[in-house]
Write an enzyme that holds these catalytic residues in place. Structure first.
Site, mmCIF file in Angstrom:
data_model
loop_
_atom_site.group_PDB
_atom_site.id
_atom_site.type_symbol
_atom_site.label_atom_id
_atom_site.label_comp_id
_atom_site.label_asym_id
_atom_site.label_seq_id
_atom_site.Cartn_x
_atom_site.Cartn_y
_atom_site.Cartn_z
ATOM 1 N N HIS A 137 26.272 -0.384 14.836
ATOM 2 C CA HIS A 137 27.768 -0.443 14.517
ATOM 3 C C HIS A 137 28.031 -1.377 13.158
ATOM 4 O O HIS A 137 27.608 -2.451 13.237
ATOM 5 C CB HIS A 137 28.769 -0.889 15.854
ATOM 6 C CG HIS A 137 28.566 -2.174 16.213
ATOM 7 N ND1 HIS A 137 29.290 -3.211 15.557
ATOM 8 C CD2 HIS A 137 27.622 -2.893 16.961
ATOM 9 C CE1 HIS A 137 28.684 -4.387 16.043
ATOM 10 N NE2 HIS A 137 27.633 -4.098 16.958
ATOM 11 N N HIS A 146 16.652 3.123 1.603
ATOM 12 C CA HIS A 146 15.754 3.877 2.500
ATOM 13 C C HIS A 146 15.541 2.980 3.659
ATOM 14 O O HIS A 146 14.928 2.009 3.735
ATOM 15 C CB HIS A 146 14.453 4.325 1.815
ATOM 16 C CG HIS A 146 13.710 5.043 2.560
ATOM 17 N ND1 HIS A 146 12.337 5.740 2.074
ATOM 18 C CD2 HIS A 146 13.604 5.361 3.749
ATOM 19 C CE1 HIS A 146 11.763 6.160 2.766
ATOM 20 N NE2 HIS A 146 12.226 6.200 4.054
HETATM 21 C C1 COA Z 1 5.424 -5.198 1.700
HETATM 22 C C2 COA Z 1 4.598 -4.080 1.026
HETATM 23 C C3 COA Z 1 5.518 -3.261 0.373
HETATM 24 C C4 COA Z 1 3.512 -4.745 0.136
HETATM 25 O O1 COA Z 1 2.823 -4.085 -0.324
HETATM 26 P P1 COA Z 1 1.838 -4.747 -1.670
HETATM 27 O O2 COA Z 1 2.810 -5.492 -2.463
HETATM 28 O O3 COA Z 1 0.998 -3.360 -1.911
HETATM 29 O O4 COA Z 1 1.128 -5.731 -0.638
HETATM 30 P P2 COA Z 1 -0.545 -5.782 -0.456
HETATM 31 O O5 COA Z 1 -0.991 -4.652 0.347
HETATM 32 O O6 COA Z 1 -1.242 -6.299 -1.714
HETATM 33 O O7 COA Z 1 -0.608 -7.143 0.509
HETATM 34 C C5 COA Z 1 -0.375 -8.533 -0.100
HETATM 35 C C6 COA Z 1 -0.607 -9.439 1.086
HETATM 36 O O8 COA Z 1 0.966 -9.228 1.897
HETATM 37 C C7 COA Z 1 0.264 -8.878 3.262
HETATM 38 N N1 COA Z 1 1.226 -7.905 3.531
HETATM 39 C C8 COA Z 1 1.411 -6.728 3.083
HETATM 40 N N2 COA Z 1 2.242 -6.145 3.825
HETATM 41 C C9 COA Z 1 2.767 -6.798 5.154
HETATM 42 C C10 COA Z 1 3.339 -6.478 6.158
HETATM 43 N N3 COA Z 1 4.076 -5.306 6.233
HETATM 44 N N4 COA Z 1 3.406 -7.591 7.054
HETATM 45 C C11 COA Z 1 2.869 -8.444 6.745
HETATM 46 N N5 COA Z 1 2.046 -9.046 5.901
HETATM 47 C C12 COA Z 1 2.013 -8.106 4.947
HETATM 48 C C13 COA Z 1 -1.078 -8.351 3.203
HETATM 49 O O9 COA Z 1 -1.871 -8.537 4.391
HETATM 50 C C14 COA Z 1 -1.638 -9.395 2.107
HETATM 51 O O10 COA Z 1 -1.992 -10.483 2.450
HETATM 52 P P3 COA Z 1 -3.064 -11.450 1.889
HETATM 53 O O11 COA Z 1 -2.781 -11.944 0.451
HETATM 54 O O12 COA Z 1 -3.130 -12.717 2.666
HETATM 55 O O13 COA Z 1 -4.467 -10.780 2.045
HETATM 56 C C15 COA Z 1 3.884 -3.201 2.145
HETATM 57 O O14 COA Z 1 2.594 -3.782 2.483
HETATM 58 C C16 COA Z 1 4.811 -2.668 3.298
HETATM 59 O O15 COA Z 1 4.949 -3.237 4.071
HETATM 60 N N6 COA Z 1 5.241 -1.684 2.811
HETATM 61 C C17 COA Z 1 6.116 -0.593 3.723
HETATM 62 C C18 COA Z 1 5.385 0.534 4.121
HETATM 63 C C19 COA Z 1 6.221 1.673 4.491
HETATM 64 O O16 COA Z 1 7.075 1.105 5.370
HETATM 65 N N7 COA Z 1 6.291 2.873 4.458
HETATM 66 C C20 COA Z 1 7.165 3.876 5.249
HETATM 67 C C21 COA Z 1 7.224 5.042 4.241
HETATM 68 S S1 COA Z 1 8.273 6.005 4.831
#
Ligand code: COA
Length: 207
Positions: A137, A146
């Site tokens: 709410h 998104h």
């Molecule tokens: C947060 C996010 C955008 C970061 O992406 P990125 O910049 O490519 O990050 P990386 O994969 O290079 O990870 C960087 C660091 O953050 C950490 N990390 C990434 N995503 C994380 C998450 N969701 N929760 C906790 N840690 C996360 C990684 O383990 C990495 O840690 P390290 O440096 O200690 O190894 C991505 O991981 C994410 O969560 N995206 C959401 C995906 C989603 O919801 N998709 C739905 C589509 S409908």
């Protein structure tokens, strides 16, 4: 809506498949895809016909249009183009979602199956409320943001424009999330987030 016959969907990607499927469940009898990346006529995108985009607005003859592009800035560009040309940009709500009669949805909004939008929430133009997301709410979701699958927002959360709330994240009540924010998958947001930040983890912290 009086006539739900032919819907034109702009953007023939994976998200477009979800949009087309939702549209059919919502009563549209015919769905056709348009995508600027494809020039030739008579192609197909999965189960649906696909063509390139006509050059002029007069050639757009569908009963409604929806923009199925994940990138929020491209989505905005196309939504605004349709509106500027007087074309009917519609919202799509899956019949297997629950949207309160007291919620306000602007045009170009997608609400996917299993999602819940509760009373007095405001979902602005071009927002995606993805599969099984919960928006409680009095939340406000800014244009072209998104809310990814399974994300859960408690009451009175405010989200700015072009923000991306990752799959399965949770947001405590009353929190303000700025514009152009990315909330990582599974994060738990317990404090306000300023514009432009990416946060991950529990509690969510800036990356
Ligand atoms: C947060 C996010 C955008 C970061 O992406 P990125 O910049 O490519 O990050 P990386 O994969 O290079 O990870 C960087 C660091 O953050 C950490 N990390 C990434 N995503 C994380 C998450 N969701 N929760 C906790 N840690 C996360 C990684 O383990 C990495 O840690 P390290 O440096 O200690 O190894 C991505 O991981 C994410 O969560 N995206 C959401 C995906 C989603 O919801 N998709 C739905 C589509 S409908």
């Amino acid at each position: 809506m009086s006539s739900r016959t032919k819907l034109g969907v702009i953007g023939a990607g994976g998200h477009g498949k979800v949009v087309a499927d939702t549209a059919e469940r919502a009563g549209w009898s015919e769905v056709v895809f348009f995508d600027p990346r494809f020039g030739a006529e008579n192609q197909r995108h999965a189960h649906w016909p696909l063509t390139g985009l006509p050059d002029n607005a007069a050639s757009y003859t569908c009963d409604g249009y929806f923009v199925a592009i994940g990138n929020s800035h491209a989505r905005k560009q196309w939504c605004e183009w349709l509106l500027e040309h007087g074309l009917p940009l519609i919202s799509l709500i899956d019949p297997a979602s629950v949207v309160s009669q007291y919620a306000r949805l602007d045009v170009g909004v997608l609400v996917v199956a299993g999602a819940v939008v509760n009373a007095d929430a405001h979902i602005a133009q071009g927002v995606i409320v993805n599969t099984r997301a919960a928006i409680d709410h009095d939340c406000t979701i800014g244009a072209y943001s998104h809310v990814c699958p399974g994300a859960a927002l408690a009451g009175t959360v405010a989200v700015g424009e072009h923000s991306w709330l990752g799959i399965g994240c949770q947001v405590r009540q009353g929190i303000r999330i700025g514009s152009n924010v990315t909330v990582g998958a599974g994060a738990t947001v317990v404090s306000d987030i300023q514009d432009g930040l990416t946060v991950v983890g529990t509690p969510a912290r800036s990356q």
